[in-house]
Motif scaffolding. Structure first.
Motif, PDB file in Angstrom:
ATOM      1  N   LEU A  47      11.235  27.426  28.514  1.00 40.66           N
ATOM      2  CA  LEU A  47      10.836  26.934  27.196  1.00 40.66           C
ATOM      3  C   LEU A  47       9.612  26.033  27.302  1.00 40.66           C
ATOM      4  N   PRO A  48       8.690  26.153  26.361  1.00 41.89           N
ATOM      5  CA  PRO A  48       7.497  25.295  26.386  1.00 41.89           C
ATOM      6  C   PRO A  48       7.874  23.840  26.215  1.00 41.89           C
ATOM      7  N   TYR A  49       7.077  22.970  26.797  1.00 40.64           N
ATOM      8  CA  TYR A  49       7.385  21.536  26.832  1.00 40.64           C
ATOM      9  C   TYR A  49       7.580  20.943  25.438  1.00 40.64           C
ATOM     10  N   SER A  50       6.802  21.401  24.475  1.00 46.12           N
ATOM     11  CA  SER A  50       6.828  20.809  23.136  1.00 46.12           C
ATOM     12  C   SER A  50       8.151  21.017  22.411  1.00 46.12           C
ATOM     13  N   THR A  51       8.955  21.992  22.874  1.00 51.71           N
ATOM     14  CA  THR A  51      10.218  22.284  22.184  1.00 51.71           C
ATOM     15  C   THR A  51      11.409  21.610  22.849  1.00 51.71           C
ATOM     16  N   GLN A  52      11.157  20.850  23.889  1.00 50.35           N
ATOM     17  CA  GLN A  52      12.264  20.371  24.704  1.00 50.35           C
ATOM     18  C   GLN A  52      13.022  19.190  24.100  1.00 50.35           C
ATOM     19  N   ASN A  53      14.333  19.291  24.194  1.00 44.60           N
ATOM     20  CA  ASN A  53      15.212  18.192  23.835  1.00 44.60           C
ATOM     21  C   ASN A  53      15.172  17.181  24.972  1.00 44.60           C
ATOM     22  N   ILE A  54      15.034  15.924  24.660  1.00 46.11           N
ATOM     23  CA  ILE A  54      14.837  14.899  25.694  1.00 46.11           C
ATOM     24  C   ILE A  54      15.994  14.816  26.688  1.00 46.11           C
ATOM     25  N   ASP A  55      17.212  15.208  26.274  1.00 49.77           N
ATOM     26  CA  ASP A  55      18.367  15.086  27.150  1.00 49.77           C
ATOM     27  C   ASP A  55      18.741  16.386  27.860  1.00 49.77           C
ATOM     28  N   THR A  56      18.086  17.476  27.536  1.00 49.53           N
ATOM     29  CA  THR A  56      18.478  18.777  28.068  1.00 49.53           C
ATOM     30  C   THR A  56      17.533  19.252  29.155  1.00 49.53           C
ATOM     31  N   LEU A  57      18.120  19.678  30.294  1.00 44.05           N
ATOM     32  CA  LEU A  57      17.326  20.203  31.397  1.00 44.05           C
ATOM     33  C   LEU A  57      17.397  21.724  31.458  1.00 44.05           C
ATOM     34  N   ALA A  58      18.569  22.262  31.182  1.00 43.68           N
ATOM     35  CA  ALA A  58      18.758  23.711  31.161  1.00 43.68           C
ATOM     36  C   ALA A  58      20.029  24.010  30.378  1.00 43.68           C
ATOM     37  N   THR A  59      20.100  25.215  29.831  1.00 49.42           N
ATOM     38  CA  THR A  59      21.289  25.595  29.076  1.00 49.42           C
ATOM     39  C   THR A  59      21.435  27.107  29.076  1.00 49.42           C
ATOM     40  N   TYR A  60      22.677  27.573  29.120  1.00 48.85           N
ATOM     41  CA  TYR A  60      22.932  29.014  29.050  1.00 48.85           C
ATOM     42  C   TYR A  60      23.316  29.377  27.631  1.00 48.85           C
ATOM     43  N   SER A  61      22.626  30.357  27.080  1.00 51.63           N
ATOM     44  CA  SER A  61      22.930  30.831  25.734  1.00 51.63           C
ATOM     45  C   SER A  61      23.846  32.049  25.822  1.00 51.63           C
ATOM     46  N   PHE A  62      25.067  31.902  25.316  1.00 49.76           N
ATOM     47  CA  PHE A  62      26.015  33.011  25.345  1.00 49.76           C
ATOM     48  C   PHE A  62      25.580  34.142  24.413  1.00 49.76           C
ATOM     49  N   SER A  63      24.818  33.817  23.389  1.00 53.84           N
ATOM     50  CA  SER A  63      24.426  34.825  22.400  1.00 53.84           C
ATOM     51  C   SER A  63      23.281  35.715  22.886  1.00 53.84           C
ATOM     52  N   ILE A  64      22.281  35.128  23.574  1.00 52.45           N
ATOM     53  CA  ILE A  64      21.146  35.933  24.041  1.00 52.45           C
ATOM     54  C   ILE A  64      21.222  36.219  25.540  1.00 52.45           C
ATOM     55  N   ARG A  65      22.261  35.683  26.188  1.00 59.25           N
ATOM     56  CA  ARG A  65      22.529  35.953  27.603  1.00 59.25           C
ATOM     57  C   ARG A  65      21.372  35.529  28.517  1.00 59.25           C
ATOM     58  N   LYS A  66      20.804  34.381  28.222  1.00 63.94           N
ATOM     59  CA  LYS A  66      19.716  33.866  29.041  1.00 63.94           C
ATOM     60  C   LYS A  66      19.945  32.397  29.392  1.00 63.94           C
ATOM     61  N   ILE A  67      19.494  32.027  30.582  1.00 60.76           N
ATOM     62  CA  ILE A  67      19.462  30.606  30.939  1.00 60.76           C
ATOM     63  C   ILE A  67      18.123  30.071  30.464  1.00 60.76           C
ATOM     64  N   GLN A  68      18.178  29.132  29.544  1.00 57.98           N
ATOM     65  CA  GLN A  68      16.961  28.528  29.009  1.00 57.98           C
ATOM     66  C   GLN A  68      16.630  27.297  29.852  1.00 57.98           C
ATOM     67  N   ILE A  69      15.478  27.309  30.447  1.00 57.35           N
ATOM     68  CA  ILE A  69      15.104  26.269  31.402  1.00 57.35           C
ATOM     69  C   ILE A  69      13.961  25.411  30.870  1.00 57.35           C
ATOM     70  N   PHE A  70      14.193  24.110  30.808  1.00 60.06           N
ATOM     71  CA  PHE A  70      13.167  23.150  30.399  1.00 60.06           C
ATOM     72  C   PHE A  70      12.508  22.653  31.684  1.00 60.06           C
ATOM     73  N   TYR A  71      11.694  23.504  32.271  1.00 58.55           N
ATOM     74  CA  TYR A  71      11.212  23.271  33.639  1.00 58.55           C
ATOM     75  C   TYR A  71      10.428  21.972  33.780  1.00 58.55           C
ATOM     76  N   LYS A  72       9.529  21.689  32.854  1.00 52.76           N
ATOM     77  CA  LYS A  72       8.727  20.465  32.960  1.00 52.76           C
ATOM     78  C   LYS A  72       9.603  19.219  32.926  1.00 52.76           C
ATOM     79  N   LYS A  73      10.647  19.269  32.106  1.00 56.04           N
ATOM     80  CA  LYS A  73      11.563  18.135  32.019  1.00 56.04           C
ATOM     81  C   LYS A  73      12.328  17.964  33.337  1.00 56.04           C
ATOM     82  N   ILE A  74      12.759  19.078  33.923  1.00 51.44           N
ATOM     83  CA  ILE A  74      13.436  19.029  35.216  1.00 51.44           C
ATOM     84  C   ILE A  74      12.496  18.444  36.270  1.00 51.44           C
ATOM     85  N   GLU A  75      11.282  18.939  36.271  1.00 44.78           N
ATOM     86  CA  GLU A  75      10.271  18.488  37.233  1.00 44.78           C
ATOM     87  C   GLU A  75      10.038  16.985  37.120  1.00 44.78           C
ATOM     88  N   GLU A  76       9.893  16.506  35.899  1.00 47.19           N
ATOM     89  CA  GLU A  76       9.651  15.076  35.670  1.00 47.19           C
ATOM     90  C   GLU A  76      10.865  14.245  36.091  1.00 47.19           C
TER      91      GLU A  76
END
Length: 218
Positions: A47-76
């Protein structure tokens, strides 16, 4: 699976290289292959940095079957880890940071496994997971409430309450506790193989594994 994940972790860390998107993709691919996730995991989605929730690093979506990764937030988050700066010996710092990212990935991958368990098994774990409402996205809940006669205002209120309760009791939710416990157990198994090389990281991971099992009990 453990050997391939260990090889990946060691290859990066021994060269002083912090985990990057290639590491994430390879890590997820290894687990997907051995766990036979199939269509339960289509792939990671950065996910692009501008859409990131401040408390979320990654999340699995059961509906779209994807792991959504807030990579820049994890990196920071990992780069600014003060515990690492002051408590981890220099030669183990990169290992520590890469292990930390690996745990985040294993946690989300366990949610993928939960989706598979819910649909393919009928045992105690699958029943517990179903009762927690795992896999019921806000969209699905909204459709159910609509059929029950709730108006849009009431549906929005219910969904807000649902989100608030989830965040408040996140650490105690059975599916989150299981994901946290199993991810640390898997990592402990991996770091124990190089315990002589990174004794502090290995000991910390053992502590985190125990802590995850005790969390919620007073």
């Amino acid at each position: 699976m453990k050997e391939e994940l260990l090889d990946l972790l060691y290859d990066y860390s021994s060269k002083g290289k912090l985990a990057d998107k290639e590491y994430v993709d390879r890590f997820i691919a290894i687990v997907k292959k051995y766990k036979s996730f199939g269509n339960y995991l289509i792939g990671p989605y950065y996910l692009p940095y501008s859409t990131q929730n401040i408390d979320t690093l990654a999340t699995y979506s059961f509906s779209i079957r994807k792991i959504q990764i807030f990579y820049k937030k994890i990196e920071e988050t990992i780069k600014s880890d003060k515990f690492c700066d002051f408590m981890i010996p220099e030669k183990e710092k990169v290992f520590y940071k890469n292990v930390k990212l690996s745990q985040i990935l294993l946690h989300e991958l366990e949610h993928v496994n939960q989706a598979k368990i819910i649909e393919e098994n009928d045992n105690l774990e699958s029943r517990i997971l179903r009762l927690t409402g795992v896999g019921r996205s806000s969209e699905i809940v909204a459709i159910i409430l609509k059929k029950m006669g709730y108006n849009d205002s009431k549906i929005e209120s219910v969904l807000d309450d649902k989100k608030s309760i989830y965040h408040k009791y996140y650490e105690f939710a059975p599916h989150e506790r299981l994901a946290e416990i199993k991810s640390h157990e898997q990592l402990t198994s991996i770091t124990s193989e190089i315990g002589d090389l990174v004794p502090n990281v290995n000991k910390l991971e053992e502590i985190y594994a125990i802590k995850s099992m005790l969390k919620g009990y007073r």
